[in-house]
Scaffold this motif. Structure first.
Motif, PDB file in Angstrom:
ATOM      1  N   VAL A 270      38.791 -28.019 -14.991  1.00 41.42           N
ATOM      2  CA  VAL A 270      38.650 -26.949 -15.991  1.00 41.42           C
ATOM      3  C   VAL A 270      39.450 -25.731 -15.539  1.00 41.42           C
ATOM      4  O   VAL A 270      40.215 -25.135 -16.302  1.00 41.42           O
ATOM      5  CB  VAL A 270      37.162 -26.592 -16.200  1.00 41.42           C
ATOM      6  N   GLU A 271      39.281 -25.388 -14.271  1.00 38.03           N
ATOM      7  CA  GLU A 271      40.009 -24.212 -13.764  1.00 38.03           C
ATOM      8  C   GLU A 271      41.516 -24.426 -13.893  1.00 38.03           C
ATOM      9  O   GLU A 271      42.247 -23.561 -14.359  1.00 38.03           O
ATOM     10  CB  GLU A 271      39.648 -23.955 -12.296  1.00 38.03           C
ATOM     11  N   GLN A 272      41.967 -25.594 -13.506  1.00 39.98           N
ATOM     12  CA  GLN A 272      43.410 -25.828 -13.514  1.00 39.98           C
ATOM     13  C   GLN A 272      43.957 -25.963 -14.931  1.00 39.98           C
ATOM     14  O   GLN A 272      45.088 -25.550 -15.201  1.00 39.98           O
ATOM     15  CB  GLN A 272      43.751 -27.073 -12.681  1.00 39.98           C
ATOM     16  N   GLN A 273      43.144 -26.503 -15.832  1.00 39.10           N
ATOM     17  CA  GLN A 273      43.625 -26.582 -17.211  1.00 39.10           C
ATOM     18  C   GLN A 273      43.748 -25.183 -17.811  1.00 39.10           C
ATOM     19  O   GLN A 273      44.692 -24.870 -18.518  1.00 39.10           O
ATOM     20  CB  GLN A 273      42.686 -27.451 -18.049  1.00 39.10           C
ATOM     21  N   ASN A 274      42.776 -24.342 -17.488  1.00 40.54           N
ATOM     22  CA  ASN A 274      42.861 -22.959 -17.967  1.00 40.54           C
ATOM     23  C   ASN A 274      44.101 -22.273 -17.417  1.00 40.54           C
ATOM     24  O   ASN A 274      44.828 -21.593 -18.125  1.00 40.54           O
ATOM     25  CB  ASN A 274      41.623 -22.157 -17.543  1.00 40.54           C
ATOM     26  N   ILE A 275      44.315 -22.479 -16.144  1.00 40.84           N
ATOM     27  CA  ILE A 275      45.494 -21.870 -15.528  1.00 40.84           C
ATOM     28  C   ILE A 275      46.761 -22.420 -16.177  1.00 40.84           C
ATOM     29  O   ILE A 275      47.692 -21.689 -16.478  1.00 40.84           O
ATOM     30  CB  ILE A 275      45.484 -22.120 -14.000  1.00 40.84           C
ATOM     31  N   GLY A 276      46.758 -23.723 -16.408  1.00 43.77           N
ATOM     32  CA  GLY A 276      47.921 -24.344 -17.044  1.00 43.77           C
ATOM     33  C   GLY A 276      48.185 -23.750 -18.418  1.00 43.77           C
ATOM     34  O   GLY A 276      49.324 -23.516 -18.802  1.00 43.77           O
ATOM     35  N   ARG A 277      47.101 -23.473 -19.160  1.00 47.57           N
ATOM     36  CA  ARG A 277      47.271 -22.906 -20.505  1.00 47.57           C
ATOM     37  C   ARG A 277      47.822 -21.488 -20.431  1.00 47.57           C
ATOM     38  O   ARG A 277      48.618 -21.072 -21.255  1.00 47.57           O
ATOM     39  CB  ARG A 277      45.934 -22.901 -21.248  1.00 47.57           C
ATOM     40  N   MET A 278      47.344 -20.758 -19.408  1.00 42.99           N
ATOM     41  CA  MET A 278      47.773 -19.368 -19.285  1.00 42.99           C
ATOM     42  C   MET A 278      49.207 -19.276 -18.745  1.00 42.99           C
ATOM     43  O   MET A 278      49.916 -18.305 -18.989  1.00 42.99           O
ATOM     44  CB  MET A 278      46.875 -18.609 -18.294  1.00 42.99           C
ATOM     45  N   ALA A 279      49.586 -20.274 -17.975  1.00 37.82           N
ATOM     46  CA  ALA A 279      50.898 -20.190 -17.329  1.00 37.82           C
ATOM     47  C   ALA A 279      51.995 -20.106 -18.377  1.00 37.82           C
ATOM     48  O   ALA A 279      51.954 -20.781 -19.397  1.00 37.82           O
ATOM     49  CB  ALA A 279      51.117 -21.405 -16.438  1.00 37.82           C
ATOM     50  N   ARG A 280      52.971 -19.286 -18.057  1.00 38.41           N
ATOM     51  CA  ARG A 280      54.036 -19.101 -19.028  1.00 38.41           C
ATOM     52  C   ARG A 280      54.952 -20.316 -19.105  1.00 38.41           C
ATOM     53  O   ARG A 280      55.498 -20.661 -20.097  1.00 38.41           O
ATOM     54  CB  ARG A 280      54.846 -17.847 -18.678  1.00 38.41           C
ATOM     55  N   LYS A 281      55.082 -20.951 -17.956  1.00 41.78           N
ATOM     56  CA  LYS A 281      55.977 -22.117 -17.947  1.00 41.78           C
ATOM     57  C   LYS A 281      55.224 -23.288 -17.328  1.00 41.78           C
ATOM     58  O   LYS A 281      54.065 -23.164 -16.971  1.00 41.78           O
ATOM     59  CB  LYS A 281      57.208 -21.809 -17.097  1.00 41.78           C
ATOM     60  N   ASP A 282      55.922 -24.374 -17.212  1.00 44.48           N
ATOM     61  CA  ASP A 282      55.317 -25.518 -16.543  1.00 44.48           C
ATOM     62  C   ASP A 282      55.018 -25.206 -15.092  1.00 44.48           C
ATOM     63  O   ASP A 282      54.066 -25.681 -14.510  1.00 44.48           O
ATOM     64  CB  ASP A 282      56.274 -26.715 -16.594  1.00 44.48           C
ATOM     65  N   MET A 283      55.886 -24.424 -14.518  1.00 41.80           N
ATOM     66  CA  MET A 283      55.737 -24.091 -13.113  1.00 41.80           C
ATOM     67  C   MET A 283      54.776 -22.913 -12.938  1.00 41.80           C
ATOM     68  O   MET A 283      54.860 -21.930 -13.667  1.00 41.80           O
ATOM     69  CB  MET A 283      57.097 -23.679 -12.537  1.00 41.80           C
ATOM     70  N   LEU A 284      53.921 -23.056 -11.967  1.00 41.96           N
ATOM     71  CA  LEU A 284      52.961 -21.981 -11.733  1.00 41.96           C
ATOM     72  C   LEU A 284      53.627 -20.804 -11.029  1.00 41.96           C
ATOM     73  O   LEU A 284      54.609 -20.966 -10.317  1.00 41.96           O
ATOM     74  CB  LEU A 284      51.825 -22.504 -10.861  1.00 41.96           C
ATOM     75  N   GLU A 285      53.002 -19.671 -11.211  1.00 42.47           N
ATOM     76  CA  GLU A 285      53.520 -18.492 -10.536  1.00 42.47           C
ATOM     77  C   GLU A 285      52.454 -17.922  -9.628  1.00 42.47           C
ATOM     78  O   GLU A 285      51.343 -18.446  -9.538  1.00 42.47           O
ATOM     79  CB  GLU A 285      53.992 -17.486 -11.577  1.00 42.47           C
ATOM     80  N   TRP A 286      52.794 -16.830  -9.003  1.00 43.14           N
ATOM     81  CA  TRP A 286      51.903 -16.266  -8.003  1.00 43.14           C
ATOM     82  C   TRP A 286      50.531 -15.912  -8.582  1.00 43.14           C
ATOM     83  O   TRP A 286      49.492 -16.180  -7.992  1.00 43.14           O
ATOM     84  CB  TRP A 286      52.565 -15.024  -7.382  1.00 43.14           C
ATOM     85  N   GLU A 287      50.530 -15.325  -9.759  1.00 41.40           N
ATOM     86  CA  GLU A 287      49.256 -14.921 -10.375  1.00 41.40           C
ATOM     87  C   GLU A 287      48.389 -16.155 -10.623  1.00 41.40           C
ATOM     88  O   GLU A 287      47.160 -16.089 -10.555  1.00 41.40           O
ATOM     89  CB  GLU A 287      49.454 -14.222 -11.740  1.00 41.40           C
ATOM     90  N   ASP A 288      49.041 -17.250 -10.940  1.00 41.52           N
ATOM     91  CA  ASP A 288      48.268 -18.471 -11.176  1.00 41.52           C
ATOM     92  C   ASP A 288      47.576 -18.903  -9.881  1.00 41.52           C
ATOM     93  O   ASP A 288      46.424 -19.337  -9.892  1.00 41.52           O
ATOM     94  CB  ASP A 288      49.182 -19.593 -11.676  1.00 41.52           C
ATOM     95  N   TYR A 289      48.303 -18.773  -8.821  1.00 42.27           N
ATOM     96  CA  TYR A 289      47.723 -19.150  -7.530  1.00 42.27           C
ATOM     97  C   TYR A 289      46.512 -18.262  -7.218  1.00 42.27           C
ATOM     98  O   TYR A 289      45.470 -18.721  -6.764  1.00 42.27           O
ATOM     99  CB  TYR A 289      48.787 -19.018  -6.442  1.00 42.27           C
ATOM    100  N   GLU A 290      46.684 -17.000  -7.519  1.00 41.07           N
ATOM    101  CA  GLU A 290      45.577 -16.080  -7.230  1.00 41.07           C
ATOM    102  C   GLU A 290      44.346 -16.376  -8.083  1.00 41.07           C
ATOM    103  O   GLU A 290      43.224 -16.055  -7.710  1.00 41.07           O
ATOM    104  CB  GLU A 290      46.037 -14.644  -7.468  1.00 41.07           C
ATOM    105  N   ALA A 291      44.585 -17.002  -9.217  1.00 40.13           N
ATOM    106  CA  ALA A 291      43.447 -17.284 -10.107  1.00 40.13           C
ATOM    107  C   ALA A 291      42.699 -18.559  -9.710  1.00 40.13           C
ATOM    108  O   ALA A 291      41.675 -18.893 -10.295  1.00 40.13           O
ATOM    109  CB  ALA A 291      43.967 -17.409 -11.553  1.00 40.13           C
ATOM    110  N   MET A 292      43.169 -19.246  -8.717  1.00 41.57           N
ATOM    111  CA  MET A 292      42.548 -20.529  -8.356  1.00 41.57           C
ATOM    112  C   MET A 292      41.331 -20.359  -7.448  1.00 41.57           C
ATOM    113  O   MET A 292      41.321 -20.818  -6.301  1.00 41.57           O
ATOM    114  CB  MET A 292      43.582 -21.429  -7.657  1.00 41.57           C
ATOM    115  N   GLN A 293      40.326 -19.744  -7.960  1.00 38.41           N
ATOM    116  CA  GLN A 293      39.163 -19.438  -7.112  1.00 38.41           C
ATOM    117  C   GLN A 293      38.445 -20.702  -6.640  1.00 38.41           C
ATOM    118  O   GLN A 293      38.192 -20.882  -5.462  1.00 38.41           O
ATOM    119  CB  GLN A 293      38.163 -18.563  -7.886  1.00 38.41           C
ATOM    120  N   PHE A 294      38.129 -21.541  -7.581  1.00 45.30           N
ATOM    121  CA  PHE A 294      37.362 -22.732  -7.194  1.00 45.30           C
ATOM    122  C   PHE A 294      38.251 -23.710  -6.406  1.00 45.30           C
ATOM    123  O   PHE A 294      37.805 -24.335  -5.445  1.00 45.30           O
ATOM    124  CB  PHE A 294      36.773 -23.420  -8.429  1.00 45.30           C
TER     125      PHE A 294
END
Ligand code: HEM
Length: 639
Positions: A270-294
């Motif tokens: 769930v966390e990663q799907q949310n991050i994936g949806r928020m991500a601007r591109k296919d590739m994750l960025e730094w903010e995405d990494y910071e959002a990976m709490q769980f």
């Protein structure tokens, strides 16, 4: 003052066999726990042909790590030192180690790596390439890593380096016989070639105008550090070696634990799907990494429960004192890290995979390696792992791409027949959410063990599966490891042929499968992501291309190997699985590690405080710097 209590074990071999059986098993601290019951958390025994002080005491472990270079020093066999390089950070001591360690820490700081705009993309490209080629049974090209580390650019160069490095790693995990035909000899030759190449690249780099220098680690070393050529070459070889299997195996462990804990898998997805949806591109960025709490909690827990660095190996440089104990100069000193990580008193439900524990404030404090002795997957003190943050990031990114994009990944598990320096492949079947899952597991056993140790016994003790018992019986009956190996490999090949289902986006509840798959490439590709790039080993006719293997070399590379029935029982205790109890019949495993990545955990400058009379060092000294330690490596799958 007295020696810590303890027994001497058998003449000559002492307790070595019991020791290796335990560390190669699914519950590495077993031997230590038995001794602790009899003698207390710090005890003596006879190991590695000498007197050893072993500790399951977190404070003493910390004391030892903090006093690296002062009261204690890391120690490795000469054969290993020759191979990884006498000037390598892993084996050098004193001022030299501090300097090289400082450089490694500085180079691998995430903020520094991330200052290169391509860094995160490169890390993910390698992962995606590997994952996408899994089904195609192709060699995974880790060119980005090579480019980063060495500044290598042509495909052929990358390929060549990959093959050489593969041979090199194999040798690190083999019986050290420097004669033609032996893996160690091949590795020494590969090392010479790698060093020659690195030196040639250095010359080229030095001739380039400053502005034209790339941002590979080699370029930076040449540009920024005033180090002799030999030292630079050994430095790179050390990074390749230390970062190779550790991260990859931690990834495997994470997947393994998650597949046995559907609730955690679901939350992570769930966390990663949310991050994936928020991500601007296919590739994750730094903010995405910071959002990976769980996800981070999953990594912390994976490192705690399946940490690769089970124990560290040190030697007392001088007569030392700790509390009422006297530790004579020359004794081996072994901080047994996983005994602390699996201690019920420190981590209630210690044998359960329970990532949620890291959300509790108390445990958040526990995992700050600067202030706490209770969580040390990356060691501590002056040899604290400089790749810790990088590894953590890689694992988190890997989990993202894995759970959101792929359902099927092949893992390979193998067992070493150490007596012949061979690896055996083990085909096992696991069940996940009532679904039968076939897996070929691989495991490499410690290879730098004293000659008198019975490797066969140790290797087999690592796994409880019926498959292994079967193999063992065959070995005993035929006394022909060569032929057995071939047959085993054939079986493994057959298992590989089991078809893979399509990689379709996973949906909840995700039936993640772990299936046989040739050359997963995970390990290679994981090879120091942004640091070195190496491509998985060349394919050879006799081996399934691209098998991932898990080697473990005790002192230095204490890798965990198998989850056997004990682990299964343990893992089944995972909090409320989404769907029925997860069962797996032979578990597999892989050694790996991950890093802790809190900013407060950043390795700092080296400066542990200590008292020369051996009294407890002040744990608050701000210095613990990087260091290395127990890693697990995979080596090649050929043989
Ligand atoms: C999950 C992954 C990893 C784990 C569990 C791990 C664990 C460790 C541990 C426990 C040590 C301390 C050894 C000792 O005290 O004797 C260590 C040292 C070291 N690690 Fe890692 N490591 C990992 C990833 C990496 C990566 C990705 C790199 C490099 C890119 C790396 C490079 C090193 C080096 C160079 C040292 C030696 C430091 C020294 O002796 O001064 N490690 N590692």
């Amino acid at each position: 003052m007295k020696l810590p209590p303890g027994g001497r074990g058998w003449p000559l071999i002492g307790d070595s066999i019991k020791w290796y059986k335990a560390v190669a098993s699914s519950h590495p601290p077993r031997y230590v726990e038995d001794q602790v019951k009899r003698y207390g958390k710090i005890f003596t025994c006879n190991l590695f042909g000498g007197q050893a002080v072993v500790s399951a005491d977190p404070h003493f472990n910390r004391f030892v790590m903090q006093n690296e270079g002062k009261l204690f020093k890391s120690c490795y066999p000469k054969s290993f030192r020759d191979l990884v390089g006498k000037s390598g950070v892993i084996v050098v001591q004193g001022e030299q180690q501090r300097k090289l360690h400082g450089i490694a820490v500085n180079m691998m700081k995430l903020e520094k790596l991330n200052s290169n705009p391509q860094f995160l993309g490169d890390v993910q490209m390698v992962m995606l390439q590997t994952l996408s080629t899994l089904r195609e049974n192709q060699v995974v090209v880790l060119q980005d890593i090579c480019r980063k580390l060495l500044g290598v650019s042509s495909e052929s160069e990358v390929d060549e380096m990959a093959c050489l490095f593969s041979d090199f790693v194999d040798g690190c995990l083999s019986v050290p016989i420097n004669l033609p035909g032996f893996a160690y000899h091949t590795a020494m030759k590969a090392r010479d070639t790698i060093i020659r190449k690195i030196k040639r690249m250095m010359q080229i780099t030095r001739r380039k105008p400053r502005s034209a220098a790339g941002n590979g680690v080699l370029d930076r070393l040449v540009e920024e550090e005033n180090l002799p050529g030999d030292v630079v070459a050994d430095f790179i070889v050390n990074l390749l070696f230390a970062g190779n299997e550790t991260t990859a195996k931690t990834m495997l462990f994470a997947i393994y634990f998650l597949t046995h804990c559907p609730k955690a898998l679901e939350q992570l997805l769930v966390e990663q799907q949310n991050i994936g949806r928020m991500a601007r591109k296919d590739m994750l960025e730094w903010e995405d990494y910071e959002a990976m709490q769980f996800t981070r909690c999953v990594v912390y827990e994976t490192l705690r429960l399946g940490g690769i660095a089970i124990w560290l190996m040190r030697e007392a440089k001088v007569d030392a004192e700790y509390q009422d104990f006297f530790i004579p100069k020359g004794s081996f000193v072994v901080p047994f890290l996983s005994a602390v990580h699996l201690d019920e008193n420190t981590y209630p439900g210690a044998l359960n995979f329970h990532p949620w524990r890291w959300m509790e404030q108390e445990n958040k404090e526990k995992r700050n390696w600067r202030t706490s002795p209770f969580y040390t997957p990356f060691g501590g003190g002056a040899r604290y792992c400089p790749g810790a943050e990088l590894a953590h990031l890689q694992i988190a990114f890997f989990l993202h791409h894995f759970v959101t994009k792929y359902r099927d990944v092949g893992f390979f598990y193998r067992v070493v027949d150490g007596s012949r320096c061979r690896r055996l492949l083990v085909n096992v079947v696991a069940t996940f959410m009532d679904e039968a899952v076939h897996a070929v597991l691989s495991h490499n056993e410690a290879t730098y063990l004293p000659k008198f140790v019975n490797f066969d016994l140790l290797s087999y003790s690592a796994l409880d599966s019926d498959d292994l018992l079967y193999l063992k019986e065959q070995m005993e009956a035929e006394e022909d490891a060569e032929r057995l190996l071939r047959r085993t490999e054939k079986r493994a090949f057959a298992a590989f042929k089991i078809s893979f289902s399509d990689s379709t986006p996973a949906s909840l509840p995700l039936p993640l499968r772990v299936e046989p798959k040739p050359k997963s490439g995970i390990r290679q590709q994981d090879l120091l992501k942004n640091i070195v790039e190496i491509k998985p080993k060349r394919q050879r006719a006799s081996s399934p291309s691209g098998l991932t293997q898990g080697d473990r070399w005790s002192p230095f590379l204490a890798a965990r190997v198998s989850l056997s029935r004990d682990d299964e029982q343990t893992l089944e205790k995972c909090p409320s699985p989404a769907k029925g109890p997860t069962k797996n019949k032979s578990s597999f495993l892989a050694d790996q590690v991950s890093t802790q990545r809190d900013t407060e955990n950043l390795p700092g400058e080296d400066s542990s405080s200590w008292k020369s009379n051996g009294k407890e060092t002040d744990a608050k000294s701000d210095n613990p710097v990087g260091s290395l330690l127990g890693l697990a490596y995979d080596s090649s799958d050929d043989e």
